[in-house]
Write an enzyme that holds these catalytic residues in place. Structure first.
Site, PDB file in Angstrom:
ATOM      1  N   CYS A  76      24.350  57.103  58.858  1.00 51.05           N
ATOM      2  CA  CYS A  76      25.097  57.642  57.717  1.00 51.05           C
ATOM      3  C   CYS A  76      25.035  56.588  56.609  1.00 51.05           C
ATOM      4  CB  CYS A  76      26.542  57.892  58.153  1.00 51.05           C
ATOM      5  SG  CYS A  76      27.637  58.419  56.837  1.00 51.05           S
ATOM      6  N   CYS A 187      21.070  60.377  51.787  1.00 50.95           N
ATOM      7  CA  CYS A 187      22.159  60.837  52.655  1.00 50.95           C
ATOM      8  C   CYS A 187      21.474  61.541  53.810  1.00 50.95           C
ATOM      9  CB  CYS A 187      23.056  61.805  51.884  1.00 50.95           C
ATOM     10  SG  CYS A 187      24.165  62.783  52.937  1.00 50.95           S
TER      11      CYS A 187
HETATM   12  N1  DGL Z   1      25.385  61.861  56.141  1.00 54.03           N
HETATM   13  C1  DGL Z   1      26.132  60.921  55.418  1.00 54.03           C
HETATM   14  C2  DGL Z   1      25.298  59.987  54.570  1.00 54.03           C
HETATM   15  O1  DGL Z   1      24.204  59.654  54.968  1.00 54.03           O
HETATM   16  C3  DGL Z   1      27.483  61.295  54.891  1.00 54.03           C
HETATM   17  C4  DGL Z   1      27.624  62.503  54.073  1.00 54.03           C
HETATM   18  C5  DGL Z   1      29.076  62.838  53.844  1.00 54.03           C
HETATM   19  O2  DGL Z   1      29.794  62.954  54.833  1.00 54.03           O
HETATM   20  O3  DGL Z   1      29.465  62.974  52.682  1.00 54.03           O
HETATM   21  O4  DGL Z   1      25.721  59.526  53.539  1.00 54.03           O
END
Ligand code: DGL
Length: 267
Positions: A76, A187
């Site tokens: 993440c 993301c």
């Molecule tokens: N998948 C996550 C990232 O890479 C987080 C997205 C979220 O929860 O806003 O930033």
């Protein structure tokens, strides 16, 4: 104490997004067992205050650590930007791997490329991100785009169709002229909708633009660190995946089904 090489590698995200990284990990490390934790009860992280994200990220990391994970992959960008230091300090006896937007490869692709970076608002506000772009601003024109609303749609299971296409076009429309040399998917949820992003970009500017993400690089770094720490599982059996979530029962089945579908599509 002897290291348990058959212990799982923990992989965490705010929800479904980390599955895009897990796909790369399984491809590269077929003998490893994995345990995936998606914090879908608290997703999206991308507009939350950093203290909440830090608390949640440490909670997710603890679930994986307490399940016996021999390494942790923070799949993440938002949690990495906010909490990687705290996670490393708290779980200092195992390797912790973070993810960052693929700005380095995007900046190296051509001379003075124009690079659009799609990410959550929190990721873009982090000092870690500012530092990362600072390393490449002399060789690339880097345009960060906070993409509100996309993670909500993906978490709701909307992975294609007109509503998602409109949301993607609304985010990208202001930054596609001149046409960028590449778009960084900063993301881990965004690679899951790569086809929709590619189509929206083509519809808006009439060209195919390369879309880059950090999943493969993160998988390679995980392999390197497992190797350096003598933690690679030699096999020969094929790895298994355990699925966990903070959300209501059945959410982990959604992660699992989505993983299986994607794996089949990209086999
Ligand atoms: N998948 C996550 C990232 O890479 C987080 C997205 C979220 O929860 O806003 O930033």
């Amino acid at each position: 104490m002897a290291k348990d090489l058959s212990a799982p590698v923990g992989v965490m995200d705010s929800g479904l997004g980390g599955v895009s990284v897990l796909l790369e990990l399984v491809r590269l490390l077929p003998h490893e067992h994995f345990i995936y934790y998606g914090d879908s009860a608290y997703a999206p992280y991308g507009d939350r205050d950093p203290e909440t994200i830090k608390t949640r990220a440490l909670f997710c990391a603890k679930q994986l650590y307490d399940s016996g994970a021999k390494a942790l992959v923070v799949a993440c960008n938002t949690a990495t930007g906010v909490a990687i230091k705290d996670i490393r300090e708290t779980f200092s006896d195992i390797p912790v791997i973070g993810i960052e937007p693929a700005i380095k490869p995007a900046s190296m692709q051509t001379d003075s490329p124009r690079v659009v970076v799609m990410a959550t608002p929190v990721t873009l506000r982090q000092g870690k991100f500012q530092e990362l772009i600072g390393r490449f601003t002399d060789r690339a024109d880097i345009i960060p785009v906070p993409c509100r609303g996309l993670v909500e749609l993906i978490e709701a299971g909307i992975l294609e169709g007109p509503e998602l296409e409109k949301a993607v076009s609304d985010c990208l429309f202001p930054v596609l002229s001149p046409v960028p040399d590449s778009i960084v998917l900063g993301c881990t949820h965004y690679p899951l909708i790569k086809e929709t992003i590619g189509k929206a970009v083509f519809d808006l500017c009439g060209r195919h633009v390369p879309l880059l993400d950090g999943g493969e690089g993160t998988a390679r770094q995980t392999m390197r660190l497992l190797d350096q720490n003598g933690l690679l599982n030699p096999g020969p059996e094929e790895g298994r995946i355990l699925w966990r979530t903070s959300a209501r029962d059945g959410t982990e089945d959604r992660y699992k089904a989505f993983f299986a579908r994607r794996r089949k599509e990209t086999a």
